[in-house]
Design an enzyme around this catalytic site. Structure first.
Site, short mmCIF file in Angstrom:
data_model
loop_
_atom_site.label_atom_id
_atom_site.label_comp_id
_atom_site.label_asym_id
_atom_site.label_seq_id
_atom_site.Cartn_x
_atom_site.Cartn_y
_atom_site.Cartn_z
N LYS A 71 0.85 -1.20 0.00
CA LYS A 71 0.00 0.00 0.00
C LYS A 71 0.88 1.25 0.00
O LYS A 71 1.87 1.31 0.73
CB LYS A 71 -0.90 -0.03 1.24
CG LYS A 71 -1.92 1.09 1.30
CD LYS A 71 -2.81 0.92 2.54
CE LYS A 71 -3.92 1.95 2.59
NZ LYS A 71 -4.80 1.77 3.76
N SER A 107 -9.79 1.66 2.88
CA SER A 107 -8.91 2.39 2.00
C SER A 107 -7.89 1.51 1.27
O SER A 107 -7.33 1.97 0.27
CB SER A 107 -8.17 3.45 2.80
OG SER A 107 -7.32 2.86 3.76
N SER A 161 -10.02 -0.69 7.04
CA SER A 161 -9.43 -0.49 5.71
C SER A 161 -8.72 -1.70 5.10
O SER A 161 -8.35 -1.68 3.94
CB SER A 161 -8.44 0.68 5.75
OG SER A 161 -9.14 1.89 5.69
#
Lengths: 477, 94
Positions: free
Chosen positions: A78, A153, A177
């Site tokens: 990420k 996210s 997330s």
């Protein structure tokens, strides 16, 4: 083996194939890079140009794959987690040119095992969002239906695994997330307990809630990743000294029927999608039929978890993001402005609407006159929520709940209504507020072919319990 | 929340908001705060605060040793003179 088949393998399968010399680290890395190149899902912000060279070096010692399951396995990271010499944009205009000067501890540990970073994944800006639509690099599309969101996210990481663009990915989970996009995309995602994993090298969003965690195609893969990632780090004072269990061994050897399962009634309201409700109830029945002990339990303060979360998180966001001022980090402004105007110009241009909204909310909550009524009060309700879980975990080992109230929603559907977007986190935020661990596991699909996730929660530092039960469910369907 | 407060908060947060942003934030933040108000009236006088989800905070103090900092960590700053960060002037030059 065909290239398309290659990328569908999970970590354990790739390891077996590498041991048997069915293909090399370079070949599998090439296959993923090609898949990323051909994909239109927008899961990656950048790819690692050194990946093939690193793969070749790993091939020199391929014998290591015998001792180490993670050896030679490509990893997607990420874009809020730093990997030295690669961009770390946090999916924000603010950091679009920022290059990480060092590598996060978790990535360093996985690299030490022989994993190689293949690229950096898209996410909501500074990890703020539940749909991955709040990215300066555009939304990530759901591979099961490209008109729908990936969740967020960590949407890029979830899609990377779900669409076979990487066998494993790292995400971060502040309010859901990792677990929510994992559920929307049909993969396995773990939010470890607060303190289980070092956060050194992760761009902070809300420091009392953030955790980095693994995402992969199977529970066993996640267990291998967690084992390598977990453990104390002197560079993160919140990381725990607790010993790291041998998760992959434990999940295979322990008897999951020893685990008492609790079903908290507060998580099964009428607001939950009927197909999700049915799928979860079927799983409960399946466990009952397989001699598991199941109890209905109650978490009376759970209904406040989302409100507590949306008070504590923005407050911490407003403090953590103060560092993006265009001097040390962030866009530099070229105009000849005095300092205060400089700050405002840089921050207004670098942050998008959702980030500004949360900074505004947090600044308000922390401002004179509101601090006691909101922030302090939320810290107290956090105590009640923690006590609820503590009480329940004295009675049961694992809680079983839905991950999300609905399956993946349409792109744009909640974009103009932040409160509706926030409600997508309703079943996941409790774990962050209380610091406990949670696993998201794909269990079924809706009639429209959208994945449905199941959430398993356990007390702090009891990851082996949710992984054991998850492993059982995954292998007994 | 009032329009005046939006202006004050934006200033504290060092954000310049357009009038469209001010309008939509006023509406959206009021909605969100109305939801958050559900915990405002709980009687929690006796309840202690929790600063994080950690079960017990392990206070581990390290020895106070001076270590060299890593100059790479500030190399991407806007402007450096030697190892010092240069900022724009505090007062307007106009």
């Amino acid at each position: 083996m065909l290239r398309e088949e290659l990328t569908k393998l999970n970590i354990v399968e790739i390891n077996r194939a590498l041991q048997n010399k069915q293909f090399s680290v370079k070949e599998i890395t090439e296959s993923y890079l090609q898949a990323i190149d051909h994909s239109n899902l927008n899961a990656f912000i950048s790819v690692n140009k050194q990946a093939l060279k690193m793969a070749e070096e790993l091939d020199q010692n391929i014998g290591e794959a015998k001792n180490n399951v993670l050896y030679g396995i490509p990893l997607a990271v990420k874009d809020i987690i730093l990997v030295k010499d690669l961009k770390a944009t946090a999916a924000s205009q603010m950091l679009k040119n920022y290059i990480a000067p060092y590598t996060a501890t978790v990535v360093e540990r996985l690299e030490k095992e022989g994993m190689l970073v293949i690229g950096k994944t898209n996410c909501d800006e500074f990890a703020m969002g539940a749909s991955n639509e709040h990215s300066a690099f555009g939304p990530v599309l759901n591979p099961h239906d490209q008109t729908r969101v990936s969740g967020g996210s960590s949407g890029g990481s979830a899609v990377a695994v779900a669409a076979s663009l990487a066998p494993a990915a790292l995400g971060s989970d502040t309010g859901g997330s990792i677990r929510q996009p994992a559920a929307f995309c049909g993969i396995v995602g773990l939010k470890p307990s607060y303190g289980r994993i070092s956060r050194f090298g992760s761009i902070a969003m809300a420091s009392s809630l953030d955790q980095i965690g693994p995402m992969a195609k199977s529970v066993e893969d996640v267990a291998y990743l967690l084992k390598a990632m977990a453990g104390v780090d002197k560079k993160d004072a919140t990381s725990s000294h607790k010993a790291v269990p041998n998760y992959p061994k434990l999940i295979k050897e322990s008897d999951p029927r020893q685990l008492v399962i609790g079903v908290p009634k507060e998580y099964f309201s009428d607001q939950i999608d009927p197909e999700i409700k049915k799928a979860i109830e079927e799983k409960i029945k399946f466990l009952e039929n397989n001699d598991f002990q199941i109890k209905e339990v109650s978490l009376p303060s759970a209904k406040y978890a989302l409100a507590v979360y949306y008070l504590l998180m923005p407050a911490e966001v407003s403090s953590n993001l103060a560092r993006f001022d265009g001097l040390l980090y962030g866009l530099a402004d070229q105009e000849n402005l005095a300092l205060d105007d400089w700050y405002k110009t840089v921050r207004s241009g670098g942050f998008s609407a959702e980030v500004k909204r949360r900074i505004m909310l947090g600044t308000y909550i922390l401002s004179a006159g509101y601090y006691d009524a909101y922030y302090k009060q939320a810290q107290k309700v956090r105590t009640l929520i923690k006590e609820d879980f503590k009480k329940v975990f004295a009675d049961v080992d694992v809680l079983l709940t839905p991950v999300t109230p609905t399956p993946a929603f349409k792109l744009g559907e909640k974009l103009d209504d932040p409160l509706q977007m926030y409600l997508a986190d309703i079943f996941t935020v409790g774990a962050n507020v209380a610091g406990i661990c949670g696993l998201s596991l794909p269990i079924a699909k809706t009639k429209n072919n959208l994945p449905i996730g199941l959430q398993l929660l356990a007390n702090s530092f009891e990851e082996e319990k949710i992984l054991s039960l998850g492993y059982f469910l995954e292998n007994n369907q | 929340m009032q329009a005046e407060e939006i202006k004050k908060i934006a200033n504290l947060a060092k954000l310049d908001l357009s009038s469209a942003e001010k309008d939509s934030f006023l509406r959206q933040l009021s909605d969100i705060l109305a939801y958050l108000d559900q915990i405002k009236d709980l009687n929690l006088e006796q309840v202690p605060e929790s600063i994080s989800g950690a079960e017990e905070i392990e206070h581990v103090l390290r020895t106070d040793q001076v270590e060299d900092s890593d100059p790479k960590s500030i190399r991407q700053a806007y402007q450096l003179t030697d190892d010092y960060l240069v900022s724009p002037g505090v007062f307007n030059k106009k």
